[in-house]
Design an enzyme around this catalytic site. Structure first.
Site, PDB file in Angstrom:
ATOM      1  N   HIS A  28       0.735  -1.184   0.009  1.00 30.50           N
ATOM      2  CA  HIS A  28      -0.020   0.000   0.228  1.00 30.50           C
ATOM      3  C   HIS A  28       0.864   1.148   0.032  1.00 30.50           C
ATOM      4  CE1 HIS A  28      -3.064  -2.550   2.331  1.00 30.50           C
ATOM      5  NE2 HIS A  28      -3.633  -2.324   1.238  1.00 30.50           N
ATOM      6  N   LYS A  52     -15.208  -7.933   5.097  1.00 26.24           N
ATOM      7  CA  LYS A  52     -13.869  -8.576   5.792  1.00 26.24           C
ATOM      8  C   LYS A  52     -13.965  -8.197   7.367  1.00 26.24           C
ATOM      9  CE  LYS A  52     -11.045  -7.296   1.508  1.00 26.24           C
ATOM     10  NZ  LYS A  52      -9.817  -6.633   1.173  1.00 26.24           N
ATOM     11  N   ARG A 102      -2.283  -6.409  -8.127  1.00 26.08           N
ATOM     12  CA  ARG A 102      -1.514  -7.451  -8.081  1.00 26.08           C
ATOM     13  C   ARG A 102      -1.438  -8.623  -8.865  1.00 26.08           C
ATOM     14  NH1 ARG A 102      -3.247  -7.722  -2.061  1.00 26.08           N
ATOM     15  NH2 ARG A 102      -5.062  -7.358  -3.012  1.00 26.08           N
ATOM     16  N   SER A 140      -3.190  -7.605   3.360  1.00 21.73           N
ATOM     17  CA  SER A 140      -3.351  -7.286   4.852  1.00 21.73           C
ATOM     18  C   SER A 140      -3.727  -8.678   5.660  1.00 21.73           C
ATOM     19  CB  SER A 140      -4.354  -6.323   4.889  1.00 21.73           C
ATOM     20  OG  SER A 140      -3.983  -5.043   4.258  1.00 21.73           O
TER      21      SER A 140
END
Ligand code: ADP
Length: 176
Positions: A28, A52, A102, A140
């Protein structure tokens, strides 16, 4: 190397980088640093992703980003707790949304978000930055998993996050 971007010349006036950042990783941070070079001002909008499980509170997440971006003069961190991201962008005057990519899974997800955002405000563009090679595997969720089992994430997250995540899990485990 030839200077491709003239110093002090920015492609974008204001940009907004939204995310859950639970917690901020070096991936990030890399996206923040790179997009801060493209915009006069970058807003990092910290959200609660309802799908999440959150480890850190919004205030904790904001503090981590503020500390980790202290060296950047044109970044501010804001809360994104209600409403649509696209509306927040308009509210702060950002004409561009920044997202990171990604892998192919991110691509499918980001393409849909960008498309739905266009239906809400066609004036706002989504700019996708490819994740740097060394951060492509970093998320994360993986940080949380490794850290939960006492793994070392010190090279993968800013030092403030490394410290906080250890403390958070230590407290949680004590309480059980
Ligand atoms: P969200 O829940 O909104 O996807 P995340 O915090 O997971 O929030 O991610 C925010 C943005 O940062 C997303 O666009 C994501 O693709 C990007 N991102 C996440 N990890 C990395 C990384 N390692 N390198 C570059 N970009 C990343």
């Amino acid at each position: 190397m030839m200077l491709l971007v003239k110093e002090n010349w920015k492609m974008i006036d204001k940009a907004l980088f939204p995310g859950s950042f639970d917690p901020l990783t070096n991936g990030h941070l890399d996206t923040i640093e790179r997009s801060a070079k493209l915009a006069n001002h970058l807003y990092v909008a910290v959200a609660t992703n309802t799908s999440k499980k959150n480890l850190f509170t919004i205030s904790e997440k904001i503090e981590f980003i503020q500390l980790a971006t202290k060296h950047l003069g044109n970044v501010s961190v804001i809360k994104h707790t209600e409403g649509l991201t696209i509306d927040l962008a308009e509210k702060v005057g950002a004409s561009v949304l920044i997202r990171g990519l990604r892998n192919a899974e991110d691509f499918e997800y980001e393409m849909n978000i960008a498309a739905i955002n266009k239906t809400q405000n066609p004036e706002i563009e989504t700019v996708i930055l490819m994740a740097s090679q060394q951060h492509r595997f970093l998320s994360s969720s993986l940080i949380k998993e490794v850290s939960f089992f006492d793994g070392d994430v010190s090279k993968l997250v800013p030092s403030v996050v490394n410290k906080a995540i250890k403390e958070k899990y230590a407290t949680q485990k004590k309480m059980k």
